[in-house]
Design a protein around this motif. Structure first.
Motif, mmCIF file in Angstrom:
data_model
loop_
_atom_site.group_PDB
_atom_site.id
_atom_site.type_symbol
_atom_site.label_atom_id
_atom_site.label_comp_id
_atom_site.label_asym_id
_atom_site.label_seq_id
_atom_site.Cartn_x
_atom_site.Cartn_y
_atom_site.Cartn_z
ATOM 1 N N LEU A 186 0.851 -1.183 0.000
ATOM 2 C CA LEU A 186 0.000 0.000 0.000
ATOM 3 C C LEU A 186 0.888 1.234 0.000
ATOM 4 O O LEU A 186 1.754 1.372 0.866
ATOM 5 C CB LEU A 186 -0.907 -0.014 1.232
ATOM 6 N N PHE A 187 0.681 2.104 -0.969
ATOM 7 C CA PHE A 187 1.490 3.311 -1.097
ATOM 8 C C PHE A 187 0.636 4.524 -0.768
ATOM 9 O O PHE A 187 -0.358 4.811 -1.434
ATOM 10 C CB PHE A 187 2.073 3.407 -2.504
ATOM 11 N N CYS A 188 1.034 5.214 0.292
ATOM 12 C CA CYS A 188 0.275 6.369 0.773
ATOM 13 C C CYS A 188 1.249 7.357 1.412
ATOM 14 O O CYS A 188 1.902 7.024 2.401
ATOM 15 C CB CYS A 188 -0.775 5.917 1.795
ATOM 16 N N PRO A 189 1.373 8.565 0.867
ATOM 17 C CA PRO A 189 2.337 9.525 1.411
ATOM 18 C C PRO A 189 1.945 10.127 2.755
ATOM 19 O O PRO A 189 2.788 10.625 3.483
ATOM 20 C CB PRO A 189 2.401 10.609 0.328
ATOM 21 N N HIS A 190 0.646 10.058 3.101
ATOM 22 C CA HIS A 190 0.202 10.670 4.357
ATOM 23 C C HIS A 190 -0.757 9.732 5.101
ATOM 24 O O HIS A 190 -1.892 9.538 4.698
ATOM 25 C CB HIS A 190 -0.482 12.012 4.098
ATOM 26 N N LYS A 191 -0.248 9.178 6.197
ATOM 27 C CA LYS A 191 -1.057 8.336 7.075
ATOM 28 C C LYS A 191 -1.292 9.114 8.371
ATOM 29 O O LYS A 191 -0.335 9.553 9.001
ATOM 30 C CB LYS A 191 -0.357 7.005 7.319
ATOM 31 N N ILE A 192 -2.567 9.288 8.712
ATOM 32 C CA ILE A 192 -2.892 10.174 9.830
ATOM 33 C C ILE A 192 -3.836 9.485 10.818
ATOM 34 O O ILE A 192 -4.442 8.467 10.511
ATOM 35 C CB ILE A 192 -3.551 11.471 9.322
ATOM 36 N N ASP A 193 -3.951 10.070 11.990
ATOM 37 C CA ASP A 193 -4.926 9.611 12.978
ATOM 38 C C ASP A 193 -6.204 10.437 12.839
ATOM 39 O O ASP A 193 -6.162 11.623 12.492
ATOM 40 C CB ASP A 193 -4.370 9.778 14.398
ATOM 41 N N ASP A 194 -7.323 9.817 13.084
ATOM 42 C CA ASP A 194 -8.620 10.508 13.135
ATOM 43 C C ASP A 194 -8.958 11.245 11.842
ATOM 44 O O ASP A 194 -9.180 12.459 11.827
ATOM 45 C CB ASP A 194 -8.634 11.506 14.308
ATOM 46 N N TYR A 195 -8.998 10.477 10.757
ATOM 47 C CA TYR A 195 -9.394 11.028 9.449
ATOM 48 C C TYR A 195 -10.788 11.654 9.558
ATOM 49 O O TYR A 195 -11.697 11.079 10.160
ATOM 50 C CB TYR A 195 -9.394 9.892 8.421
ATOM 51 N N ILE A 196 -10.951 12.836 8.944
ATOM 52 C CA ILE A 196 -12.232 13.546 9.027
ATOM 53 C C ILE A 196 -13.021 13.371 7.736
ATOM 54 O O ILE A 196 -13.981 12.619 7.670
ATOM 55 C CB ILE A 196 -12.012 15.044 9.328
ATOM 56 N N SER A 197 -12.623 14.075 6.682
ATOM 57 C CA SER A 197 -13.248 13.934 5.360
ATOM 58 C C SER A 197 -12.279 14.509 4.339
ATOM 59 O O SER A 197 -11.406 15.322 4.670
ATOM 60 C CB SER A 197 -14.598 14.647 5.276
ATOM 61 N N ILE A 198 -12.450 14.110 3.091
ATOM 62 C CA ILE A 198 -11.480 14.462 2.054
ATOM 63 C C ILE A 198 -11.289 15.972 1.908
ATOM 64 O O ILE A 198 -10.178 16.454 1.698
ATOM 65 C CB ILE A 198 -11.871 13.816 0.702
ATOM 66 N N GLU A 199 -12.365 16.755 2.011
ATOM 67 C CA GLU A 199 -12.266 18.201 1.815
ATOM 68 C C GLU A 199 -11.316 18.867 2.799
ATOM 69 O O GLU A 199 -10.697 19.889 2.493
ATOM 70 C CB GLU A 199 -13.651 18.858 1.945
#
Length: 235
Positions: A186-199
């Motif tokens: 899985l390639f993802c440059p930004h892995k974060i906690d508590d994703y909100i929404s794409i906007e």
């Protein structure tokens, strides 16, 4: 165009996010003739097109349709793909006491009325093919419930993919760890906690319209044909 002021945006726009993705891809592994890039949503189609262009690889759409709860018409509880693979959210289905008969009936209806119409439109009635022994790159602009991505994975495995890679610009850490268990990488440059929404993570993000997808797929079809002829010349 949607804008959210005074927020810690990670990306300027989709073009910026796409550049971040292309930079981290293993281009030495994803060779042109061995790779197929598939967009699995409207926004994912934009990323898939740019990534396929960078890899000089075939691009296509993997079509899915959501099945919604009978209680909350906006809540997806299952997803059906274009090979009629079905993925269900068991916890939601059980909590709303939704019958499996309803889900299977809706899956059949969505396939026949919606998915098949897009298969006709984009591939002249041909179901997705040519994935045998290929590196398949599944691309989306975000992953929230994982239903779409899991359906896509199930579909390409059924179609003979050699390896399945997921490419997404931003992911919640919990979703990231979960998806790592069902794909090869899985390639993802930004892995974060508590994703909100794409906007929330874009300075500017525009709605990606069906007209834009039509234009994109017309270009991809021409590019795919040229690539096919080029690869045939190598045999």
């Amino acid at each position: 165009m949607r804008k959210i002021e005074d927020k810690p945006a990670i990306f300027k726009d989709r073009e910026d996010a796409c550049a971040s993705l292309i930079e981290i891809l293993p281009k030495d592994i994803l060779k042109s003739e061995e790779t197929v890039v598939l967009g699995i949503s409207e926004g994912g189609a934009y990323f898939a097109d740019k990534i396929a262009e960078a890899l000089h690889s075939r691009m296509d759409l993997l079509l899915t349709e959501a099945i919604y709860s009978t209680v909350n018409k906006k809540l997806p509880i299952a997803m059906v793909g274009e090979t009629e693979e079905l993925v269900m959210h068991k916890e939601l289905i059980d909590s709303f006491n939704i019958s499996k008969d309803y889900i299977y009936s809706e899956a059949s209806r969505k396939y026949n009325q919606v998915i098949f119409s897009y298969i006709q439109k984009y591939r002249n009635g041909e179901v997705l093919n040519g994935l045998e022994d290929k590196y398949v790159v599944l691309v989306d602009e975000c992953v929230e419930t994982s239903l779409t991505m899991l359906t896509a994975i199930k579909t390409v495995i059924a179609l003979g993919a050699k390896n399945v890679f997921i490419v997404v610009p931003i992911l919640d850490n919990i979703v990231y760890k979960s998806l790592l268990n069902v794909c090869d990488n899985l390639f993802c440059p930004h892995k974060i906690d508590d994703y909100i929404s794409i906007e929330y993570y874009y300075k500017n993000i525009e709605e990606f319209t069906f007209d834009e997808i039509d234009e994109l797929m017309s270009r991809a079809k021409i590019r795919n044909e040229k690539l096919k002829m080029k690869n045939k010349g190598k045999i």
